[in-house]
Design a protein around this motif. Structure first.
Motif, PDB file in Angstrom:
ATOM      1  N   ILE A  93       0.823  -1.211   0.000  1.00  0.00           N
ATOM      2  CA  ILE A  93       0.000   0.000   0.000  1.00  0.00           C
ATOM      3  C   ILE A  93       0.857   1.262   0.000  1.00  0.00           C
ATOM      4  O   ILE A  93       0.588   2.209  -0.741  1.00  0.00           O
ATOM      5  CB  ILE A  93      -0.955  -0.010   1.216  1.00  0.00           C
ATOM      6  N   CYS A  94       1.888   1.296   0.822  1.00  0.00           N
ATOM      7  CA  CYS A  94       2.678   2.522   0.981  1.00  0.00           C
ATOM      8  C   CYS A  94       3.800   2.680  -0.044  1.00  0.00           C
ATOM      9  O   CYS A  94       4.245   3.797  -0.292  1.00  0.00           O
ATOM     10  CB  CYS A  94       3.261   2.576   2.388  1.00  0.00           C
ATOM     11  N   HIS A  95       4.252   1.586  -0.605  1.00  0.00           N
ATOM     12  CA  HIS A  95       5.341   1.636  -1.602  1.00  0.00           C
ATOM     13  C   HIS A  95       4.990   0.749  -2.801  1.00  0.00           C
ATOM     14  O   HIS A  95       5.725  -0.205  -3.114  1.00  0.00           O
ATOM     15  CB  HIS A  95       6.656   1.171  -0.978  1.00  0.00           C
ATOM     16  N   PRO A  96       3.898   1.064  -3.486  1.00  0.00           N
ATOM     17  CA  PRO A  96       3.446   0.155  -4.555  1.00  0.00           C
ATOM     18  C   PRO A  96       4.420   0.026  -5.732  1.00  0.00           C
ATOM     19  O   PRO A  96       4.508  -1.043  -6.334  1.00  0.00           O
ATOM     20  CB  PRO A  96       2.118   0.771  -5.004  1.00  0.00           C
ATOM     21  N   LEU A  97       5.154   1.069  -6.029  1.00  0.00           N
ATOM     22  CA  LEU A  97       6.074   0.992  -7.166  1.00  0.00           C
ATOM     23  C   LEU A  97       7.333   0.194  -6.851  1.00  0.00           C
ATOM     24  O   LEU A  97       7.981  -0.342  -7.751  1.00  0.00           O
ATOM     25  CB  LEU A  97       6.448   2.400  -7.633  1.00  0.00           C
ATOM     26  N   HIS A  98       7.666   0.087  -5.584  1.00  0.00           N
ATOM     27  CA  HIS A  98       8.853  -0.657  -5.174  1.00  0.00           C
ATOM     28  C   HIS A  98       8.510  -2.022  -4.570  1.00  0.00           C
ATOM     29  O   HIS A  98       9.392  -2.717  -4.085  1.00  0.00           O
ATOM     30  CB  HIS A  98       9.657   0.150  -4.148  1.00  0.00           C
ATOM     31  N   TYR A  99       7.242  -2.384  -4.602  1.00  0.00           N
ATOM     32  CA  TYR A  99       6.786  -3.607  -3.932  1.00  0.00           C
ATOM     33  C   TYR A  99       7.529  -4.851  -4.418  1.00  0.00           C
ATOM     34  O   TYR A  99       8.002  -5.648  -3.612  1.00  0.00           O
ATOM     35  CB  TYR A  99       5.277  -3.788  -4.125  1.00  0.00           C
ATOM     36  N   MET A 100       7.628  -5.026  -5.719  1.00  0.00           N
ATOM     37  CA  MET A 100       8.260  -6.242  -6.249  1.00  0.00           C
ATOM     38  C   MET A 100       9.761  -6.285  -5.954  1.00  0.00           C
ATOM     39  O   MET A 100      10.340  -7.365  -5.870  1.00  0.00           O
ATOM     40  CB  MET A 100       8.024  -6.361  -7.759  1.00  0.00           C
ATOM     41  N   ILE A 101      10.367  -5.138  -5.771  1.00  0.00           N
ATOM     42  CA  ILE A 101      11.788  -5.104  -5.421  1.00  0.00           C
ATOM     43  C   ILE A 101      11.972  -5.417  -3.939  1.00  0.00           C
ATOM     44  O   ILE A 101      12.851  -6.185  -3.556  1.00  0.00           O
ATOM     45  CB  ILE A 101      12.397  -3.720  -5.769  1.00  0.00           C
ATOM     46  N   ILE A 102      11.109  -4.823  -3.110  1.00  0.00           N
ATOM     47  CA  ILE A 102      11.226  -5.023  -1.655  1.00  0.00           C
ATOM     48  C   ILE A 102      10.799  -6.425  -1.259  1.00  0.00           C
ATOM     49  O   ILE A 102      11.486  -7.104  -0.499  1.00  0.00           O
ATOM     50  CB  ILE A 102      10.385  -3.968  -0.908  1.00  0.00           C
ATOM     51  N   MET A 103       9.680  -6.890  -1.762  1.00  0.00           N
ATOM     52  CA  MET A 103       9.133  -8.195  -1.359  1.00  0.00           C
ATOM     53  C   MET A 103       9.402  -9.245  -2.435  1.00  0.00           C
ATOM     54  O   MET A 103       8.491  -9.831  -3.009  1.00  0.00           O
ATOM     55  CB  MET A 103       7.630  -8.080  -1.091  1.00  0.00           C
TER      56      MET A 103
END
Length: 134
Positions: A93-103
Protein backbone atom coordinates in the motif's frame (compact mmCIF):
# COMPACT_ATOMS: atom_id res chain seq x y z
CA UNK A 1 -14.91 -30.10 12.21
CA UNK A 2 -11.24 -31.11 12.59
CA UNK A 3 -11.28 -32.83 9.20
CA UNK A 4 -12.86 -29.74 7.62
CA UNK A 5 -10.06 -27.59 9.06
CA UNK A 6 -7.35 -29.90 7.75
CA UNK A 7 -9.05 -30.37 4.38
CA UNK A 8 -9.73 -26.63 3.93
CA UNK A 9 -6.15 -25.66 4.72
CA UNK A 10 -4.76 -28.41 2.48
CA UNK A 11 -7.03 -27.12 -0.29
CA UNK A 12 -5.61 -23.61 0.15
CA UNK A 13 -2.04 -24.94 0.06
CA UNK A 14 -2.69 -27.06 -3.03
CA UNK A 15 -4.44 -24.21 -4.87
CA UNK A 16 -1.46 -21.93 -4.22
CA UNK A 17 1.03 -24.57 -5.36
CA UNK A 18 -0.88 -25.48 -8.53
CA UNK A 19 -1.80 -22.00 -9.78
CA UNK A 20 1.29 -20.10 -10.90
CA UNK A 21 -0.59 -16.78 -10.68
CA UNK A 22 -0.69 -17.27 -6.90
CA UNK A 23 3.09 -17.45 -6.50
CA UNK A 24 3.21 -13.98 -4.94
CA UNK A 25 4.49 -13.04 -1.48
CA UNK A 26 1.03 -12.75 0.10
CA UNK A 27 0.01 -16.22 -1.07
CA UNK A 28 3.32 -17.71 0.01
CA UNK A 29 2.65 -16.33 3.49
CA UNK A 30 -0.94 -17.57 3.31
CA UNK A 31 0.15 -21.11 2.43
CA UNK A 32 2.58 -21.11 5.35
CA UNK A 33 -0.18 -19.83 7.63
CA UNK A 34 -2.42 -22.66 6.42
CA UNK A 35 0.31 -25.20 7.16
CA UNK A 36 0.84 -23.78 10.65
CA UNK A 37 -2.93 -23.84 11.20
CA UNK A 38 -3.01 -27.55 10.34
CA UNK A 39 -0.16 -28.19 12.77
CA UNK A 40 -1.81 -26.03 15.46
CA UNK A 41 -5.11 -27.89 15.34
CA UNK A 42 -3.32 -31.24 15.12
CA UNK A 43 -1.54 -30.50 18.39
CA UNK A 44 -4.58 -30.89 20.64
CA UNK A 45 -7.62 -32.07 18.72
CA UNK A 46 -6.58 -35.70 17.97
CA UNK A 47 -5.70 -36.32 21.64
CA UNK A 48 -8.97 -34.71 22.68
CA UNK A 49 -10.91 -36.98 20.31
CA UNK A 50 -9.13 -40.04 21.71
CA UNK A 51 -9.93 -38.91 25.25
CA UNK A 52 -13.60 -38.44 24.40
CA UNK A 53 -13.79 -41.82 22.68
CA UNK A 54 -12.05 -43.81 25.43
CA UNK A 55 -13.40 -41.77 28.38
CA UNK A 56 -9.79 -41.65 29.61
CA UNK A 57 -8.73 -38.11 30.46
CA UNK A 58 -5.23 -38.88 31.72
CA UNK A 59 -2.12 -37.39 30.14
CA UNK A 60 1.46 -37.96 31.20
CA UNK A 61 3.66 -35.11 32.33
CA UNK A 62 5.91 -35.52 29.29
CA UNK A 63 2.89 -35.62 27.02
CA UNK A 64 1.52 -32.45 28.60
CA UNK A 65 4.83 -30.60 28.26
CA UNK A 66 5.20 -31.75 24.65
CA UNK A 67 1.66 -30.71 23.80
CA UNK A 68 2.10 -27.31 25.43
CA UNK A 69 5.44 -26.77 23.64
CA UNK A 70 3.93 -27.39 20.22
CA UNK A 71 0.79 -25.42 21.07
CA UNK A 72 2.93 -22.39 21.99
CA UNK A 73 5.22 -22.95 18.99
CA UNK A 74 2.42 -22.93 16.45
CA UNK A 75 0.48 -20.11 18.10
CA UNK A 76 3.68 -18.02 18.12
CA UNK A 77 4.21 -18.84 14.46
CA UNK A 78 0.65 -17.74 13.72
CA UNK A 79 1.35 -14.40 15.36
CA UNK A 80 4.65 -13.83 13.55
CA UNK A 81 3.27 -14.90 10.17
CA UNK A 82 0.33 -12.53 10.59
CA UNK A 83 2.82 -9.79 11.43
CA UNK A 84 4.84 -10.55 8.30
CA UNK A 85 1.62 -10.55 6.25
CA UNK A 86 0.74 -7.14 7.70
CA UNK A 87 4.20 -5.87 6.72
CA UNK A 88 3.65 -7.23 3.21
CA UNK A 89 0.37 -5.31 2.93
CA UNK A 90 2.05 -2.19 4.34
CA UNK A 91 4.72 -2.34 1.63
CA UNK A 92 2.09 -3.00 -1.06
CA UNK A 93 0.00 0.00 0.00
CA UNK A 94 2.68 2.52 0.98
CA UNK A 95 5.34 1.64 -1.60
CA UNK A 96 3.45 0.16 -4.55
CA UNK A 97 6.07 0.99 -7.17
CA UNK A 98 8.85 -0.66 -5.17
CA UNK A 99 6.79 -3.61 -3.93
CA UNK A 100 8.26 -6.24 -6.25
CA UNK A 101 11.79 -5.10 -5.42
CA UNK A 102 11.23 -5.02 -1.65
CA UNK A 103 9.13 -8.19 -1.36
CA UNK A 104 11.01 -10.55 -3.66
CA UNK A 105 10.97 -14.33 -3.29
CA UNK A 106 14.26 -14.40 -1.41
CA UNK A 107 13.08 -11.87 1.17
CA UNK A 108 9.80 -13.78 1.64
CA UNK A 109 11.75 -16.95 2.32
CA UNK A 110 13.99 -15.13 4.79
CA UNK A 111 10.98 -13.63 6.60
CA UNK A 112 9.36 -17.06 6.92
CA UNK A 113 12.63 -18.58 8.13
CA UNK A 114 13.01 -15.73 10.62
CA UNK A 115 9.53 -16.47 11.99
CA UNK A 116 10.47 -20.11 12.60
CA UNK A 117 13.89 -19.29 14.08
CA UNK A 118 12.54 -16.62 16.44
CA UNK A 119 9.74 -18.79 17.81
CA UNK A 120 11.92 -21.88 18.23
CA UNK A 121 14.70 -19.92 19.93
CA UNK A 122 12.25 -18.16 22.27
CA UNK A 123 10.66 -21.48 23.23
CA UNK A 124 13.99 -23.28 23.47
CA UNK A 125 15.30 -21.09 26.30
CA UNK A 126 12.70 -22.23 28.92
CA UNK A 127 13.40 -25.86 27.99
CA UNK A 128 17.09 -25.34 28.71
CA UNK A 129 16.14 -23.88 32.09
CA UNK A 130 13.98 -26.92 32.89
CA UNK A 131 16.88 -29.24 32.03
CA UNK A 132 19.14 -27.30 34.41
CA UNK A 133 16.61 -27.74 37.26
CA UNK A 134 16.57 -31.50 36.79
Amino acid sequence: MYLMTVFGNLLIIMAIIVDSHLHTPMYIFLSNLSFVDICFTSTTVPQMLVNIQTQNKVITYAGCITQMYFLLLFSGLDIFLLTVMAYDRYVAICHPLHYMIIMNTRRCGLLILACWIIVVSVLDYPLQSIDEIK
